[in-house]
Design a protein around this motif. Structure first.
Motif, PDB file in Angstrom:
ATOM      1  N   TRP A  47       0.927  -1.188   0.024  1.00  0.00           N
ATOM      2  CA  TRP A  47       0.021  -0.013   0.232  1.00  0.00           C
ATOM      3  C   TRP A  47       1.108   1.162   0.000  1.00  0.00           C
ATOM      4  N   ALA A  48       1.920   1.389   0.738  1.00  0.00           N
ATOM      5  CA  ALA A  48       2.875   2.390   1.024  1.00  0.00           C
ATOM      6  C   ALA A  48       3.509   2.485  -0.391  1.00  0.00           C
ATOM      7  N   LEU A  49       4.026   1.583  -1.098  1.00  0.00           N
ATOM      8  CA  LEU A  49       4.389   1.856  -2.544  1.00  0.00           C
ATOM      9  C   LEU A  49       3.630   2.456  -3.457  1.00  0.00           C
ATOM     10  N   MET A  50       2.160   2.031  -3.200  1.00  0.00           N
ATOM     11  CA  MET A  50       1.123   2.438  -4.548  1.00  0.00           C
ATOM     12  C   MET A  50       0.821   3.840  -4.322  1.00  0.00           C
ATOM     13  N   ILE A  51       0.671   4.237  -2.796  1.00  0.00           N
ATOM     14  CA  ILE A  51       0.086   5.516  -2.480  1.00  0.00           C
ATOM     15  C   ILE A  51       1.409   6.791  -2.375  1.00  0.00           C
ATOM     16  N   VAL A  52       2.410   6.124  -1.787  1.00  0.00           N
ATOM     17  CA  VAL A  52       3.528   7.288  -1.527  1.00  0.00           C
ATOM     18  C   VAL A  52       4.294   7.260  -2.676  1.00  0.00           C
ATOM     19  N   ALA A  53       4.824   6.255  -3.543  1.00  0.00           N
ATOM     20  CA  ALA A  53       5.692   6.203  -4.495  1.00  0.00           C
ATOM     21  C   ALA A  53       5.021   5.536  -5.928  1.00  0.00           C
ATOM     22  N   PRO A  54       3.910   6.011  -6.323  1.00  0.00           N
ATOM     23  CA  PRO A  54       3.302   5.331  -7.378  1.00  0.00           C
ATOM     24  C   PRO A  54       3.928   5.725  -8.813  1.00  0.00           C
ATOM     25  N   THR A  55       4.898   6.426  -8.923  1.00  0.00           N
ATOM     26  CA  THR A  55       5.426   6.524 -10.230  1.00  0.00           C
ATOM     27  C   THR A  55       6.787   5.764 -10.218  1.00  0.00           C
ATOM     28  N   TRP A  56       7.291   5.366  -9.148  1.00  0.00           N
ATOM     29  CA  TRP A  56       8.675   4.797  -9.083  1.00  0.00           C
ATOM     30  C   TRP A  56       8.359   3.423  -9.863  1.00  0.00           C
ATOM     31  N   ARG A  57       9.367   3.095 -10.562  1.00  0.00           N
ATOM     32  CA  ARG A  57       9.322   2.077 -11.462  1.00  0.00           C
ATOM     33  C   ARG A  57       9.032   0.819 -10.644  1.00  0.00           C
ATOM     34  N   VAL A  58       9.912   0.667  -9.613  1.00  0.00           N
ATOM     35  CA  VAL A  58       9.872  -0.543  -8.494  1.00  0.00           C
ATOM     36  C   VAL A  58       8.479  -0.573  -8.071  1.00  0.00           C
ATOM     37  N   THR A  59       7.654   0.412  -7.676  1.00  0.00           N
ATOM     38  CA  THR A  59       6.363   0.154  -7.335  1.00  0.00           C
ATOM     39  C   THR A  59       5.560  -0.651  -8.517  1.00  0.00           C
ATOM     40  N   ARG A  60       5.737  -0.003  -9.637  1.00  0.00           N
ATOM     41  CA  ARG A  60       5.186  -0.479 -10.943  1.00  0.00           C
ATOM     42  C   ARG A  60       5.471  -2.180 -11.030  1.00  0.00           C
ATOM     43  N   ALA A  61       6.717  -2.512 -10.992  1.00  0.00           N
ATOM     44  CA  ALA A  61       7.318  -3.714 -11.027  1.00  0.00           C
ATOM     45  C   ALA A  61       6.578  -4.779  -9.802  1.00  0.00           C
ATOM     46  N   VAL A  62       6.674  -4.113  -8.465  1.00  0.00           N
ATOM     47  CA  VAL A  62       6.012  -5.077  -7.562  1.00  0.00           C
ATOM     48  C   VAL A  62       4.720  -5.155  -7.865  1.00  0.00           C
ATOM     49  N   ALA A  63       3.875  -3.954  -8.104  1.00  0.00           N
ATOM     50  CA  ALA A  63       2.490  -4.244  -8.044  1.00  0.00           C
ATOM     51  C   ALA A  63       1.776  -4.804  -9.359  1.00  0.00           C
ATOM     52  N   ALA A  64       3.039  -5.140 -10.385  1.00  0.00           N
ATOM     53  CA  ALA A  64       2.568  -5.948 -11.475  1.00  0.00           C
ATOM     54  C   ALA A  64       2.219  -7.559 -11.095  1.00  0.00           C
ATOM     55  N   SER A  65       2.534  -7.950  -9.998  1.00  0.00           N
ATOM     56  CA  SER A  65       2.385  -9.017  -9.767  1.00  0.00           C
ATOM     57  C   SER A  65       1.233  -9.559  -8.763  1.00  0.00           C
ATOM     58  N   PRO A  66       0.333 -10.405  -9.047  1.00  0.00           N
ATOM     59  CA  PRO A  66      -0.721 -10.395  -8.165  1.00  0.00           C
ATOM     60  C   PRO A  66      -0.315 -11.244  -6.837  1.00  0.00           C
ATOM     61  N   LEU A  67       0.917 -11.658  -6.850  1.00  0.00           N
ATOM     62  CA  LEU A  67       1.570 -12.448  -5.765  1.00  0.00           C
ATOM     63  C   LEU A  67       1.520 -11.655  -4.552  1.00  0.00           C
ATOM     64  N   ILE A  68       1.597 -10.118  -4.425  1.00  0.00           N
ATOM     65  CA  ILE A  68       1.803  -9.410  -3.358  1.00  0.00           C
ATOM     66  C   ILE A  68       0.696  -9.703  -2.290  1.00  0.00           C
ATOM     67  N   VAL A  69      -0.409 -10.301  -2.722  1.00  0.00           N
ATOM     68  CA  VAL A  69      -1.573 -10.588  -1.632  1.00  0.00           C
ATOM     69  C   VAL A  69      -1.115 -11.920  -0.952  1.00  0.00           C
ATOM     70  N   LEU A  70      -0.166 -12.658  -1.299  1.00  0.00           N
ATOM     71  CA  LEU A  70       0.077 -13.875  -0.853  1.00  0.00           C
ATOM     72  C   LEU A  70       0.504 -13.929   0.720  1.00  0.00           C
ATOM     73  N   PRO A  71       1.087 -12.837   1.456  1.00  0.00           N
ATOM     74  CA  PRO A  71       1.422 -12.665   2.715  1.00  0.00           C
ATOM     75  C   PRO A  71       0.266 -12.406   3.560  1.00  0.00           C
ATOM     76  N   ALA A  72      -0.633 -11.968   3.044  1.00  0.00           N
ATOM     77  CA  ALA A  72      -1.937 -11.677   3.899  1.00  0.00           C
ATOM     78  C   ALA A  72      -2.759 -13.155   3.799  1.00  0.00           C
ATOM     79  N   VAL A  73      -2.584 -13.667   2.523  1.00  0.00           N
ATOM     80  CA  VAL A  73      -3.314 -14.941   2.406  1.00  0.00           C
ATOM     81  C   VAL A  73      -2.768 -15.963   3.198  1.00  0.00           C
ATOM     82  N   ALA A  74      -1.531 -15.981   3.131  1.00  0.00           N
ATOM     83  CA  ALA A  74      -1.016 -16.957   4.250  1.00  0.00           C
ATOM     84  C   ALA A  74      -1.276 -16.789   5.586  1.00  0.00           C
ATOM     85  N   VAL A  75      -1.401 -15.657   6.146  1.00  0.00           N
ATOM     86  CA  VAL A  75      -1.748 -15.518   7.565  1.00  0.00           C
ATOM     87  C   VAL A  75      -3.296 -15.951   7.463  1.00  0.00           C
ATOM     88  N   ASN A  76      -3.991 -15.759   6.677  1.00  0.00           N
ATOM     89  CA  ASN A  76      -5.591 -16.313   6.478  1.00  0.00           C
ATOM     90  C   ASN A  76      -5.563 -17.916   6.559  1.00  0.00           C
TER      91      ASN A  76
END
Length: 154
Positions: free
Chosen positions: A17-46
């Motif tokens: 969330w911090a990357l998408m809100i605070v650094a939305p134009t940073w190329r790293v943000t785009r690369a990280v957000a490109a993967s749907p796997l970013i939800v896996l840590p929360a899914v693992a806790v679930n």
């Protein structure tokens, strides 16, 4: 343990969330957000919370009743599992909003409050974003009306 996992479900999603809100134009943000796997840590806790309770969850999700759900969420473990699911879903929706808004060239200052609202209440933020998306329909990624050249600074 349940309280820790409850907290961990959001802590695991917060960096994305911090990357998408605070650094939305940073190329790293785009690369990280490109993967749907970013939800896996929360899914693992679930899953850590949900799997031991699957026997209690199954009847509620296959034959849902308000009374059944109410009885289920009286358990802190079940409520924490549902919370982790909500966190994962909100992040998935927020990720789509972020990627779509970047593709459409919506300004990050416009999108920051929408993404923040998505963290808090995605059922309100999603239709709000869809409305913004409609207003951007006639605009290209550079923000210029389609068929017109966007001015660039040289």
């Amino acid at each position: 343990m349940t309280e820790t996992l409850f907290t961990l479900s959001f802590v695991a999603a917060a960096p994305f969330w911090a990357l998408m809100i605070v650094a939305p134009t940073w190329r790293v943000t785009r690369a990280v957000a490109a993967s749907p796997l970013i939800v896996l840590p929360a899914v693992a806790v679930n899953l850590v919370l949900l799997l031991p309770l699957l026997g209690a969850f199954w009847p509620v999700v296959t034959r849902p009743t308000l009374a059944g759900l109410q009885a289920l969420v009286a358990s802190p473990e079940a409520l924490a599992a549902l919370w982790a699911q909500i966190i994962a879903w909100d992040l998935f929706v927020g990720r789509w909003i972020y990627l779509d808004s970047r593709e459409r060239g919506l300004h990050p200052l416009l999108m920051a409050p929408v993404l923040f609202l998505t963290i808090l209440l995605s059922p309100i933020a999603l239709p709000l974003y869809l409305g913004l998306r409609l207003t951007s329909r006639n605009y290209g990624a550079a923000g210029a009306p389609r068929g017109h050249k966007a001015r660039t600074m040289t």
